[in-house]
Design an enzyme around this catalytic site. Structure first.
Site, short mmCIF file in Angstrom:
data_model
loop_
_atom_site.label_atom_id
_atom_site.label_comp_id
_atom_site.label_asym_id
_atom_site.label_seq_id
_atom_site.Cartn_x
_atom_site.Cartn_y
_atom_site.Cartn_z
N HIS A 117 2.88 6.52 9.41
CA HIS A 117 1.55 7.07 9.67
C HIS A 117 1.32 6.96 11.17
O HIS A 117 1.53 5.90 11.76
CB HIS A 117 0.47 6.24 8.97
CG HIS A 117 0.51 6.29 7.49
ND1 HIS A 117 -0.29 7.14 6.76
CD2 HIS A 117 1.25 5.60 6.59
CE1 HIS A 117 -0.06 6.96 5.46
NE2 HIS A 117 0.88 6.03 5.34
N GLY A 146 0.78 -1.22 0.00
CA GLY A 146 0.00 0.00 0.00
C GLY A 146 0.82 1.28 0.00
O GLY A 146 0.26 2.36 0.13
N HIS A 191 7.87 6.69 5.29
CA HIS A 191 7.05 7.54 6.15
C HIS A 191 6.24 6.69 7.12
O HIS A 191 5.85 5.57 6.81
CB HIS A 191 6.13 8.46 5.35
CG HIS A 191 5.23 7.76 4.38
ND1 HIS A 191 5.68 7.22 3.19
CD2 HIS A 191 3.89 7.53 4.41
CE1 HIS A 191 4.65 6.69 2.54
NE2 HIS A 191 3.57 6.85 3.26
#
Length: 114
Positions: A102, A93, A100
């Site tokens: 989340h 995904g 990064h």
């Protein structure tokens, strides 16, 4: 990386709601939040995927986690809980190929995730 959207945010070429910046990491609000609190924490140095990280990146990856935890706690989500997610690769995904993290909070999450 000249076409990396997160590098452009880092360099101020694309605006973002920045919530934290230090000499190693940058955090900003996600433009398509999946929770009431949804921020992204990126390293200032471009690393495309977690799978591309090297042993020398261990401290940097730890800094991402600590910055994310601090942001969630400062927003009042330390006790109720928060989720951290890092996707590595297209099938996982990942849509922006700059590592990064989340950081999501403000609602209950289910397990297993989608």
């Amino acid at each position: 990386m000249t076409d990396c959207v997160f590098c452009k945010i880092r360099d101020g070429q694309i605006p973002a709601a920045v919530t934290h910046r230090d000499e190693h990491v940058l955090a900003f609000k996600d433009i398509a939040p999946r929770a009431p609190f949804h921020q992204l924490v990126i390293p200032l140095r471009h690393v495309a995927r977690l799978a591309d990280a090297e042993p020398d990146d261990a401290a940097l990856l730890g800094r991402l986690m600590l910055a994310g935890a601090r942001l969630a706690k400062e927003a009042g989500h330390g006790d109720a809980g928060f989720r951290v997610v890092m996707n590595s690769g297209k099938d996982a995904g990942q849509t922006v190929f700059h590592v990064h993290l989340h950081v999501l909070a403000g609602r209950a999450f289910e397990w297993p995730p989608g």
